[in-house]
Scaffold this active site. Structure first.
Site, PDB file in Angstrom:
ATOM      1  N   THR A  60       0.850  -1.189   0.000  1.00 34.81           N
ATOM      2  CA  THR A  60       0.000   0.000   0.000  1.00 34.81           C
ATOM      3  C   THR A  60       0.881   1.233   0.000  1.00 34.81           C
ATOM      4  OG1 THR A  60      -1.793   1.213   1.099  1.00 34.81           O
ATOM      5  CG2 THR A  60      -0.201   0.111   2.530  1.00 34.81           C
ATOM      6  N   ARG A  78      -2.699   6.086   5.719  1.00 35.69           N
ATOM      7  CA  ARG A  78      -3.722   5.613   6.660  1.00 35.69           C
ATOM      8  C   ARG A  78      -3.763   4.098   6.699  1.00 35.69           C
ATOM      9  NH1 ARG A  78      -8.608   3.070   5.607  1.00 35.69           N
ATOM     10  NH2 ARG A  78      -8.251   3.684   3.460  1.00 35.69           N
ATOM     11  N   ASN A 122      -3.221   1.715 -10.691  1.00 32.62           N
ATOM     12  CA  ASN A 122      -4.660   1.516 -10.620  1.00 32.62           C
ATOM     13  C   ASN A 122      -4.985   0.131 -10.059  1.00 32.62           C
ATOM     14  OD1 ASN A 122      -4.301  -0.302 -12.753  1.00 32.62           O
ATOM     15  ND2 ASN A 122      -4.817   1.223 -14.301  1.00 32.62           N
ATOM     16  N   THR A 153      -3.337  -2.801 -11.877  1.00 31.90           N
ATOM     17  CA  THR A 153      -1.887  -2.838 -11.653  1.00 31.90           C
ATOM     18  C   THR A 153      -1.561  -3.391 -10.280  1.00 31.90           C
ATOM     19  OG1 THR A 153      -1.506  -0.971 -13.137  1.00 31.90           O
ATOM     20  CG2 THR A 153       0.198  -1.435 -11.507  1.00 31.90           C
ATOM     21  N   CYS A 192      -5.266  14.349   2.344  1.00 27.81           N
ATOM     22  CA  CYS A 192      -5.575  12.972   1.942  1.00 27.81           C
ATOM     23  C   CYS A 192      -4.374  12.038   2.123  1.00 27.81           C
ATOM     24  CB  CYS A 192      -6.065  12.935   0.502  1.00 27.81           C
ATOM     25  SG  CYS A 192      -4.907  13.593  -0.708  1.00 27.81           S
TER      26      CYS A 192
END
Length: 217
Positions: free
Chosen positions: A64, A68, A88, A91, A178
């Protein structure tokens, strides 16, 4: 994510721009207005590579690039190792299949919108808190464009709009964006919103939880 569309709005080349609200900057220019939030989709994350967090093998590599998700994973499973995963949906799933990681996490809403059939496990939002505004599609326009704002009002979902705005307000109050390790879940309870938020240190070692209840406005 939004710069080019912002410029087109400013130049009048387009009248509205559609965004995944999870990726929209916390502080927006004053001349822009979030005119509509569509009915919110599934807010959960989906785990691939294991049927649960507990089922991940010791020392599992979790792919990841979301702070978060990384912090929340390391808090739940400090034995795991985070490896950077970008791209994406296709992928990232390909990288997982090729063995670059043992597990990864994707947004349920994105998978649903792509019509992607999968064998991942949705994680309960009560236990694995999502990102602010996850699962929400928003439409922005110029704040002074009353005609477009009136048109977009027809597709605005009030409860979804309220929840997204208070989750963004939380990020704003914390000075976050974000890319911050902040997770939050909101729910409508009558005339009020119930919020449960968690703040993490980047390494997942520290976690602070809080709950609040307040009028939707």
């Amino acid at each position: 994510w939004t710069k080019e569309l912002d410029q087109w709005l400013h130049e009048g080349r387009i009248d509205a721009a559609v965004h995944s609200m999870k990726d929209v900057e916390t502080i927006r220019p004053d001349w822009l207005a979030i005119a509509a939030i569509l009915p919110r989709a599934d807010i959960r994350d989906v785990l691939f590579g294991a049927v649960s967090l507990a089922d991940l093998p010791p020392g599992a590599r979790v792919g990841t690039s979301a702070p978060r998700r990384a912090a929340q994973m390391l808090h739940a499973r400090p034995d795991c190792r985070i490896v950077p995963f970008r791209g994406n949906v296709a992928t990232r799933l390909r990288k997982l299949a090729e063995g670059e990681a043992d597990a990864t996490l994707l947004a349920a809403a994105g998978l649903e919108r792509l019509g992607a059939k999968h064998d991942g496990t949705p994680l309960p939002a009560e236990q694995w808190l999502p990102a602010p505004a996850q699962g929400a599609i928003g439409v922005e326009c110029r704040a002074e464009d009353g005609e477009t704002r009136a048109l977009l009002a027809a597709i605005d979902d009030g409860p979804s709009h309220d929840r997204v705005m208070v989750e963004r307000a939380l990020l704003f109050a914390l000075g976050g964006n974000c890319h911050s390790p902040v997770a939050v879940r909101t729910a409508i309870d009558g005339e009020e919103i119930v919020m449960h938020a968690a703040l993490f240190s980047p390494d997942g070692a520290a976690r602070v939880d809080g709950e609040a209840r307040f009028p939707a406005d």
